[in-house]
Design an enzyme around this catalytic site. Structure first.
Site, PDB file in Angstrom:
ATOM      1  N   ALA A  33      57.292 -25.795 -10.380  1.00 34.45           N
ATOM      2  CA  ALA A  33      57.801 -25.302  -9.751  1.00 34.45           C
ATOM      3  C   ALA A  33      59.362 -24.996 -10.037  1.00 34.45           C
ATOM      4  O   ALA A  33      60.063 -25.268 -10.317  1.00 34.45           O
ATOM      5  CB  ALA A  33      57.871 -23.634  -8.114  1.00 34.45           C
ATOM      6  N   ASN A  34      60.417 -23.983 -10.396  1.00 35.74           N
ATOM      7  CA  ASN A  34      61.323 -24.069  -9.813  1.00 35.74           C
ATOM      8  C   ASN A  34      62.746 -22.939  -9.123  1.00 35.74           C
ATOM      9  O   ASN A  34      61.970 -21.936  -8.267  1.00 35.74           O
ATOM     10  CB  ASN A  34      62.561 -23.466 -11.708  1.00 35.74           C
ATOM     11  N   ARG A  35      64.052 -22.956  -8.691  1.00 31.41           N
ATOM     12  CA  ARG A  35      64.049 -21.909  -7.646  1.00 31.41           C
ATOM     13  C   ARG A  35      64.734 -20.811  -7.851  1.00 31.41           C
ATOM     14  O   ARG A  35      65.212 -20.062  -7.621  1.00 31.41           O
ATOM     15  CB  ARG A  35      65.601 -22.393  -7.618  1.00 31.41           C
TER      16      ARG A  35
END
Ligand code: CTP
Ligand code: CA
Length: 221
Positions: A33-35
Site C-alpha cells: 500500500a502507500n500513504r
C-alpha cells in the site's frame, strides 16, 4: 448517490475522479500500500459536484464518507481501478488523483505465507497498468485530462517530464516530502503546456475548489 446540483458552471458535464491508494495483495492477509488518504481526490469530487457536474469517483481503499451528489465506485487494486475507470467512460473531464501502486506482486499467494525457519520469502513484482497514460491514448479520451504527480524532490522537473510522458493536459504537482500524504493541506503547482502556476499551501478543500474553478474556466467557453 444524490442527484447532482442542477445549476452551476459544470452542469451537464461528466467528471471522472480517481482517488486514494490501491492495495495489492501479497497473500490473503497482507498487501502492498502507500500513504494516500484519498482526501485530496474526495475534495475534488465534492467540489465538482457542488459546481453541478455529474461526478463518478473511483476510490481505492480509504476511510472517508462519500461526498454529497457523487457516485462512488470502490476498488482495491490498480487493475480493478483500471476496469472501473473504463466502465465509467465517457467523461468530459478526468482528474486522476489516485496514488496507484506502480507494482503488484507477480502472483498473490492463495494461502497465508508462513515462516518456515529457513529462507526469507521473496516478493516478485509485476508492473501495474498506467491508468492515466492509457486513458490519454483511448479514443474516448476526456477533452480535459488532468494528472497528479507526487514527488519528493525536483518537483517541477519531474512534473514537466510527466506531463509529456503521460499525454495528459495538466499535471498538478505536489511535494510529498513532508506530511502531505494523509495531511490536511497541500501546496501544488499546476503544470500545463503554457507554463507553471504555483499556489500557496492551502487546505485540501480549497485546493479542490480552486482547481475545479480553473477547470471550469478551461472547459466552459
Ligand atoms: N497513475 C495511474 N496509473 C498508474 C500510475 C499512476 O493512473 N499505474 C496516475 C496517477 O493517478 C497520477 C499520475 O499518473 O495522476 C502520476 O502518478 P505518479 O505516480 O506521480 O507517476 P508515475 O508515472 O507512476 O511515475 P513515478 O511514480 O515513477 O514518479
Ligand atoms: Ca507512481
Amino acid at each position: 448517490s444524490a442527484a447532482p446540483a442542477e445549476r452551476g458552471p459544470l452542469a451537464g458535464r461528466r467528471v471522472l475522479v480517481t482517488a486514494g491508494p490501491t492495495h495489492e495483495p501479497i497473500d490473503p492477509v497482507r498487501y502492498i500500500a502507500n500513504r494516500s488518504s484519498g482526501r485530496q481526490g474526495f475534495a475534488i469530487a465534492e467540489a465538482a459536484a457542488a459546481m453541478g457536474a455529474d461526478v463518478q469517483l473511483v476510490a481505492g481503499p480509504v476511510h472517508l464518507p462519500t461526498p454529497s451528489g457523487v457516485t462512488r465506485i470502490d476498488v482495491e487494486t490498480a487493475r480493478e481501478m483500471a476496469m472501473a475507470v473504463d466502465a465509467a467512460l465517457p467523461a468530459d473531464i478526468a482528474i486522476m488523483v489516485a496514488a496507484v501502486a506502480d507494482w503488484r506482486t507477480a502472483g498473490a499467494a492463495e494461502q497465508k505465507i508462513k515462516k518456515t525457519g529457513g529462507a526469507l520469502p521473496v516478493l516478485e513484482l509485476a508492473e501495474n497498468p498506467d491508468i492515466l497514460a492509457e486513458l490519454a491514448k483511448d479514443p474516448r479520451r476526456p477533452a480535459l485530462l488532468v494528472g497528479f504527480a507526487a514527488e519528493t524532490e525536483n518537483v517541477l522537473d519531474h512534473a514537466q517530464a510527466k506531463l509529456a510522458r503521460k499525454g495528459c493536459d495538466w499535471i498538478v504537482a505536489n511535494d510529498v516530502s513532508g506530511d502531505v500524504m494523509g495531511g490536511s493541506d497541500n501546496a501544488v503547482h499546476i503544470v500545463t503546456a503554457d507554463g507553471v502556476e504555483s499556489w500557496s499551501n492551502l487546505p485540501k478543500d480549497q485546493v479542490a475548489r480552486k482547481l475545479m474553478e480553473k477547470i471550469a474556466d478551461a472547459v466552459v467557453r
